[in-house]
Motif scaffolding. Structure first.
Motif, PDB file in Angstrom:
ATOM      1  N   ARG A  85     -23.154  37.764   1.831  1.00 14.67           N
ATOM      2  CA  ARG A  85     -24.474  37.366   1.341  1.00 14.67           C
ATOM      3  C   ARG A  85     -25.512  37.202   2.453  1.00 14.67           C
ATOM      4  O   ARG A  85     -26.685  37.024   2.172  1.00 14.67           O
ATOM      5  N   ASP A  86     -25.063  37.159   3.707  1.00 13.36           N
ATOM      6  CA  ASP A  86     -26.011  36.979   4.815  1.00 13.36           C
ATOM      7  C   ASP A  86     -26.842  35.707   4.672  1.00 13.36           C
ATOM      8  O   ASP A  86     -28.065  35.731   4.774  1.00 13.36           O
ATOM      9  N   ILE A  87     -26.161  34.606   4.390  1.00 10.48           N
ATOM     10  CA  ILE A  87     -26.845  33.336   4.218  1.00 10.48           C
ATOM     11  C   ILE A  87     -26.356  32.363   5.292  1.00 10.48           C
ATOM     12  O   ILE A  87     -25.157  32.206   5.490  1.00 10.48           O
ATOM     13  N   GLY A  88     -27.291  31.741   5.990  1.00 13.10           N
ATOM     14  CA  GLY A  88     -26.930  30.738   6.998  1.00 13.10           C
ATOM     15  C   GLY A  88     -26.876  29.362   6.373  1.00 13.10           C
ATOM     16  O   GLY A  88     -27.734  29.020   5.576  1.00 13.10           O
ATOM     17  N   MET A  89     -25.828  28.615   6.705  1.00 12.76           N
ATOM     18  CA  MET A  89     -25.699  27.276   6.119  1.00 12.76           C
ATOM     19  C   MET A  89     -25.415  26.217   7.162  1.00 12.76           C
ATOM     20  O   MET A  89     -24.687  26.462   8.113  1.00 12.76           O
ATOM     21  N   VAL A  90     -25.956  25.031   6.950  1.00 17.60           N
ATOM     22  CA  VAL A  90     -25.580  23.873   7.753  1.00 17.60           C
ATOM     23  C   VAL A  90     -25.199  22.756   6.793  1.00 17.60           C
ATOM     24  O   VAL A  90     -25.933  22.461   5.851  1.00 17.60           O
ATOM     25  N   PHE A  91     -24.028  22.165   7.037  1.00 16.69           N
ATOM     26  CA  PHE A  91     -23.545  21.103   6.167  1.00 16.69           C
ATOM     27  C   PHE A  91     -23.749  19.749   6.813  1.00 16.69           C
ATOM     28  O   PHE A  91     -23.976  19.640   8.005  1.00 16.69           O
ATOM     29  N   GLN A  92     -23.580  18.728   6.007  1.00 20.84           N
ATOM     30  CA  GLN A  92     -23.745  17.356   6.463  1.00 20.84           C
ATOM     31  C   GLN A  92     -22.787  17.021   7.612  1.00 20.84           C
ATOM     32  O   GLN A  92     -23.152  16.438   8.606  1.00 20.84           O
ATOM     33  N   ASN A  93     -21.508  17.397   7.448  1.00 24.02           N
ATOM     34  CA  ASN A  93     -20.497  17.061   8.456  1.00 24.02           C
ATOM     35  C   ASN A  93     -20.287  18.251   9.382  1.00 24.02           C
ATOM     36  O   ASN A  93     -19.309  18.964   9.271  1.00 24.02           O
ATOM     37  N   TYR A  94     -21.245  18.424  10.249  1.00 24.88           N
ATOM     38  CA  TYR A  94     -21.320  19.512  11.233  1.00 24.88           C
ATOM     39  C   TYR A  94     -20.443  20.742  11.002  1.00 24.88           C
ATOM     40  O   TYR A  94     -20.923  21.846  10.978  1.00 24.88           O
ATOM     41  N   ALA A  95     -19.132  20.557  10.863  1.00 30.15           N
ATOM     42  CA  ALA A  95     -18.225  21.688  10.688  1.00 30.15           C
ATOM     43  C   ALA A  95     -18.342  22.738  11.790  1.00 30.15           C
ATOM     44  O   ALA A  95     -18.334  23.926  11.542  1.00 30.15           O
ATOM     45  N   LEU A  96     -18.461  22.267  13.026  1.00 29.94           N
ATOM     46  CA  LEU A  96     -18.319  23.207  14.145  1.00 29.94           C
ATOM     47  C   LEU A  96     -16.826  23.411  14.359  1.00 29.94           C
ATOM     48  O   LEU A  96     -16.019  22.565  13.983  1.00 29.94           O
ATOM     49  N   PHE A  97     -16.446  24.535  14.986  1.00 31.63           N
ATOM     50  CA  PHE A  97     -15.037  24.724  15.330  1.00 31.63           C
ATOM     51  C   PHE A  97     -14.763  23.878  16.563  1.00 31.63           C
ATOM     52  O   PHE A  97     -15.339  24.121  17.619  1.00 31.63           O
ATOM     53  N   PRO A  98     -13.894  22.872  16.443  1.00 33.27           N
ATOM     54  CA  PRO A  98     -13.758  21.888  17.526  1.00 33.27           C
ATOM     55  C   PRO A  98     -13.161  22.465  18.801  1.00 33.27           C
ATOM     56  O   PRO A  98     -13.457  21.993  19.886  1.00 33.27           O
ATOM     57  N   HIS A  99     -12.344  23.502  18.663  1.00 32.34           N
ATOM     58  CA  HIS A  99     -11.650  24.051  19.831  1.00 32.34           C
ATOM     59  C   HIS A  99     -12.456  25.158  20.502  1.00 32.34           C
ATOM     60  O   HIS A  99     -12.042  25.712  21.497  1.00 32.34           O
ATOM     61  N   LEU A 100     -13.613  25.504  19.914  1.00 34.03           N
ATOM     62  CA  LEU A 100     -14.431  26.567  20.506  1.00 34.03           C
ATOM     63  C   LEU A 100     -15.629  25.974  21.236  1.00 34.03           C
ATOM     64  O   LEU A 100     -16.187  24.960  20.808  1.00 34.03           O
ATOM     65  N   SER A 101     -16.019  26.644  22.326  1.00 26.79           N
ATOM     66  CA  SER A 101     -17.197  26.199  23.081  1.00 26.79           C
ATOM     67  C   SER A 101     -18.447  26.372  22.228  1.00 26.79           C
ATOM     68  O   SER A 101     -18.429  27.034  21.186  1.00 26.79           O
ATOM     69  N   GLY A 147     -26.716  14.715  17.348  1.00 25.29           N
ATOM     70  CA  GLY A 147     -27.912  15.557  17.208  1.00 25.29           C
ATOM     71  C   GLY A 147     -27.706  16.919  17.847  1.00 25.29           C
ATOM     72  O   GLY A 147     -28.119  17.942  17.295  1.00 25.29           O
ATOM     73  N   GLN A 148     -27.046  16.922  19.013  1.00 26.71           N
ATOM     74  CA  GLN A 148     -26.781  18.203  19.682  1.00 26.71           C
ATOM     75  C   GLN A 148     -25.826  19.052  18.846  1.00 26.71           C
ATOM     76  O   GLN A 148     -25.990  20.263  18.739  1.00 26.71           O
ATOM     77  N   GLN A 149     -24.823  18.407  18.249  1.00 20.84           N
ATOM     78  CA  GLN A 149     -23.891  19.165  17.411  1.00 20.84           C
ATOM     79  C   GLN A 149     -24.625  19.802  16.235  1.00 20.84           C
ATOM     80  O   GLN A 149     -24.358  20.948  15.870  1.00 20.84           O
ATOM     81  N   GLN A 150     -25.554  19.044  15.644  1.00 21.12           N
ATOM     82  CA  GLN A 150     -26.296  19.615  14.518  1.00 21.12           C
ATOM     83  C   GLN A 150     -27.178  20.763  14.978  1.00 21.12           C
ATOM     84  O   GLN A 150     -27.420  21.717  14.231  1.00 21.12           O
TER      85      GLN A 150
END
Ligand SMILES: Nc1ncnc2c1ncn2[C@@H]1O[C@H](COP(=O)(O)OP(=O)(O)OP(=O)(O)O)[C@@H](O)[C@H]1O
Ligand SMILES: [Mg+2]
Length: 352
Positions: A85-101, A147-150
């Motif tokens: 769908r080519d849609i960018g999303m940001v969720f409330q609980n960051y959901a970054l990959f913790p083991h990736l830079s 804030g940086q994570q977001q």
């Protein structure tokens, strides 16, 4: 595949048509329709459980609607897989990959799209610069502030020039000051990139600060979609008037043109064409009262709070309603028990 040349060239108009979604007994979405223009930021504002996240999930493809369609740039995407769908999303609980830079997190959507290494490096650098995190490439998420994570999550959501940007309470976990900074940053970035954006919040101030338009949701239905001023000054019903901003809401019956009788017998002059006999709601914002006016209320202060620039007064009116009134803070804060008369002019009363 689009490449990152100009700004917002991937951005498209969104149409949601009659989307319904039930979970057992709960109608999470009750035939919702709305449109977001290309480059517009629409905020969805509503209480917990009103269906906000479900609506975003339907748009992103993580929930299948029971009825209705989703169109992006005129094409029906209702049956398309989320990844297509080519849609960018940001969720409330960051959901970054913790083991990736940081760099690997932001590069992820581009890797998924098999983009060449040099191009990935260039675009990740660009996206990180946009969220003011150049120089943080090698850090892990746990080495960043909230804030940086977001901001990393935001960079990851925009790095592939999405057609839409969906933000689900992205700043919910941040303290007030940082939240305000992030709100302005998102707004600047969204404007600069011309990104069609839906921003979910249950914080009405956030909605007022950020939006081109606001859609107010309750119980799976859209109560009103309008500009921020329209929503604040001319709410469509009790729910919107009450949910957005501080309000005094009264109900009465039009007794003559321009006159509304309240249950306590009091008559208020209003600026409205409503026909005699009509049952109407009246909205009076606390800051619209002054020392006098065509409609006067006398009573006793039951609570007075100092708010820096204003006094917030709760006034019990003689034989009538209790009013919330804001006055510019001058002199000393009046004590509880003080008698007071306040007034409001007809044009400051919104009739709905
Ligand atoms: N997977 C699910 N299974 C069952 N019920 C669900 C599911 N997802 C959502 N619901 C229900 O649907 C309704 C809408 O939920 P939704 O998450 O869309 O609300 P929301 O407006 O995002 O609320 P919040 O502000 O708390 O995030 C709620 O009553 C919720 O309990
Ligand atoms: Mg939610």
């Amino acid at each position: 595949m689009r490449t990152g040349k100009g700004s917002g060239e991937g951005s498209a108009e969104l149409l949601i048509e009659g989307v319904a979604k039930r979970f057992g007994e709960v109608a999470a979405l009750d035939h919702v329709s709305l449109s977001v223009a290309q480059g517009e930021l629409l905020t969805i504002l509503g209480p917990s459980g009103s269906g906000k996240t479900t609506l975003l999930k339907v748009v992103a493809g993580f929930e299948t609607p029971d009825a209705g369609r989703v169109l992006v740039g005129g094409a029906d995407i209702t049956a398309l897989l989320p990844a297509r769908r080519d849609i960018g999303m940001v969720f409330q609980n960051y959901a970054l990959f913790p083991h990736l830079s940081v760099k690997a997190n932001v590069a992820f959507p581009l890797e998924m799209r098999n983009i060449a290494r040099a191009e990935i490096d260039r675009r990740v650098g660009e996206a990180l610069a946009m969220v003011e995190l150049a120089g943080y490439e090698a850090r892990l998420p746990k080495q960043l502030s909230g804030g940086q994570q977001q901001r990393v999550a935001l960079a990851r959501a925009i790095v592939f020039n999405p057609r839409l940007l969906l933000l689900d309470e992205p700043f919910g976990a941040l303290d007030r000051k940082l939240r305000e900074t992030m709100q302005l940053e998102v707004r600047r970035l969204q404007r600069r990139l011309g990104l069609t954006t839906i921003f979910i919040t249950h914080d009405q101030e956030e909605a007022l600060v950020l939006s081109d338009r606001i859609a107010v949701m309750n119980k799976g239905t859209i109560q009103q979609i309008a500009t921020t001023t329209e929503i604040y000054e001319r709410p469509a019903n009790d729910f919107v008037a009450d949910f957005v901003g501080e309000s005094n809401i009264l109900h009465g019956t039009v007794s003559a043109p321009g006159l509304v009788a309240l249950p306590d017998g009091r008559k208020l002059m209003v600026d409205s064409e409503a026909a005699p006999g009509a049952k109407v709601g009246l909205l009076m914002r606390p800051e619209r009262f002054s020392g006098g006016g065509l409609n006067e209320f006398s009573g006793e202060i039951v609570e007075a709070v100092y708010l820096g620039t204003s006094f917030k007064l709760r006034i019990a009116c003689e034989g009538g309603p209790e009013l919330l009134v804001r006055q510019p803070a001058r002199g000393t804060l009046p004590a509880a028990g003080t008698k007071i008369t306040v007034g409001i002019d007809p044009e400051a009363i919104h009739v709905f």
